[in-house]
Design a protein around this motif. Structure first.
Motif, PDB file in Angstrom:
ATOM      1  N   UNK A 195       0.644  -1.884  -0.410  1.00 28.69           N
ATOM      2  CA  UNK A 195       0.242  -0.182  -0.416  1.00 28.69           C
ATOM      3  C   UNK A 195       0.806   1.443  -0.298  1.00 28.69           C
ATOM      4  N   UNK A 196       1.409   0.694   1.253  1.00 26.49           N
ATOM      5  CA  UNK A 196       3.172   2.332   1.066  1.00 26.49           C
ATOM      6  C   UNK A 196       3.378   2.902  -0.370  1.00 26.49           C
ATOM      7  N   UNK A 197       3.919   1.729  -1.392  1.00 25.31           N
ATOM      8  CA  UNK A 197       4.557   1.714  -2.145  1.00 25.31           C
ATOM      9  C   UNK A 197       3.697   1.898  -3.286  1.00 25.31           C
ATOM     10  N   UNK A 198       1.879   1.557  -3.326  1.00 21.71           N
ATOM     11  CA  UNK A 198       1.612   1.552  -4.687  1.00 21.71           C
ATOM     12  C   UNK A 198       0.632   3.065  -4.822  1.00 21.71           C
ATOM     13  N   UNK A 199       0.264   3.463  -3.702  1.00 26.91           N
ATOM     14  CA  UNK A 199      -0.332   4.375  -3.017  1.00 26.91           C
ATOM     15  C   UNK A 199       0.491   5.703  -2.495  1.00 26.91           C
TER      16      UNK A 199
END
Length: 394
Positions: A195-199
């Motif tokens: 989540x941290x990477x994708x968003x």
């Protein structure tokens, strides 16, 4: 806070008529102290998921530890606002205009499920409303497809491909809900990193993020300190206030459903009939095909029984168990871990008697902080008029 319906105090020695739920405050406090530990170490805020547990006669205990409530419908929003100090979060898979008007003045945060709902309903909100949007991160941890928020063709939340900078500019927060009874910290941490990477670009534009519920951090042996570090790092990286929405984690192993044996029948196997039913009183046992656990049963018991309900549904059974002694009519059985998704799903199928709800409080007089059992409070008792009132009015 208003008094609970039919509030009265029972002497602990008074026999209680079955069926009934017994909520144990000492066990609830055990879970809540883990919640406090997680909050203190991570800075995360915790809001109780009312869809799992909304027995508000216990909120005077829970609200001392948690920061508010989160809902899945307008009545839950109102209940949280009226009975639980702190923040009130409003979420719904599908709002009507009347729903939004009903919650806009009592919800601290209003979270929409889709961009189309956000665009249609945002003009109805107050200028001060803190607005969020549910995101489908397309990764999840759930034991069954029925409960998987990121399952194929999921209607829950907006995928990354449907999220634009223009939409995020209208938001104060984002909500991700992608877990169900996740006891695996390693698996959760991987989802958090994804989540941290994708968003990342979107996360950096909002002031708060809810990571939803389904995280079983009160499970025995769960690495709470490691979870806290991971949550704190996420919040600091994106400069957001993090929320979790625990339900089961707060009330797991706190509540028993106590039933009585009404009859014993035999058809190749012995079945005891009890004065309760999964269809009416413990619906998740039926929906998810997860047998109930009985305090009186033992793994090596020499007397096996099917525990059957008194409803007319042929497959309505609580499970099978072995007992150290033969069961008799009039015996009581204790169905463990009966808080989550039980009292919120009670219904009047077959016109069965609804279980009463009791709360065994912690008393005074313990040595060196040891908790002792106190009085039993009656939070609710039901009768024929309650049944009748659900179907019409005189």
């Amino acid at each position: 806070m208003p008094a609970a319906k039919a509030m009265q105090t029972e002497a602990s020695s008074t026999p209680l008529k079955t069926p009934y739920f017994m909520i144990h405050e000492d066990k609830l406090l055990r879970n809540l102290e883990i919640c406090k530990q997680l909050k203190d170490l991570s800075g995360v805020k915790l809001v109780l998921a009312l869809k799992c547990f909304s027995t508000w006669g216990t909120f005077n205990t829970i609200s001392k530890y948690l920061d508010g409530t989160t809902s899945s419908g307008p009545y839950e929003v109102q209940l949280g606002h009226e009975t639980f100090p702190g923040e009130t979060h409003a979420y719904s898979v599908g709002y009507s205009e009347d729903d939004v008007i009903a919650v806009r003045d009592i919800a601290d945060k209003i979270i929409f499920n889709s961009v189309s709902q956000l665009e249609r309903m945002q003009p109805l909100l107050n200028a001060a409303s803190s607005v969020g949007l549910r995101i489908n991160p397309e990764v999840s941890y759930a034991g069954q497809d029925l409960a998987d928020p990121a399952r194929a063709y999921s209607r829950l939340g907006v995928k990354k491909s449907g999220l634009t900078a223009e939409t995020v500019a209208k938001l104060d927060g984002l909500m991700f809900h992608m877990n169900c009874e996740n006891k695996d910290f390693v698996a959760y941490n991987k989802i958090l990193a994804t989540i941290s990477e994708q968003f990342s670009a979107h996360l950096d534009q909002v002031s708060w993020v809810s990571l939803g519920g389904g995280l079983f951090f009160t499970y025995p042996g769960y690495p709470v300190a490691e979870l806290a570090l991971a949550l704190k790092a996420f919040a600091e990286k994106h400069q957001v206030q993090l929320y979790l929405e625990p339900g089961e984690a707060v009330i797991t192993d706190t509540t028993d459903l106590v039933v009585s044996v009404l009859d014993i029948v035999e058809n190749d196997k012995k079945t005891v009939i009890v004065d309760s039913a999964t269809e009416a009183h413990r619906l998740d046992t039926l929906i998810y095909n997860e047998p109930a656990s009985f305090a009186e049963a033992t793994e090596n018991g020499q007397h096996p029984y099917i525990i059957g309900s008194c409803s007319c549904l042929a497959g309505d059974i609580f499970g099978e168990a072995n007992f150290p002694q033969p069961l008799q009519v009039g015996d009581r059985l204790t169905i463990k871990d009966s808080a989550g998704y039980t009292m919120v799903k009670l219904n009047w199928f077959n016109g069965l008697k609804m279980p009463s709800i009791y709360y065994k409080r912690v008393g005074s007089g313990g040595v060196d902080g040891e908790r002792v059992e106190g009085k039993i409070e009656s939070l609710n008792q039901f009768n024929y008029q309650d049944f009748k009132a659900t179907l019409g009015q005189d």
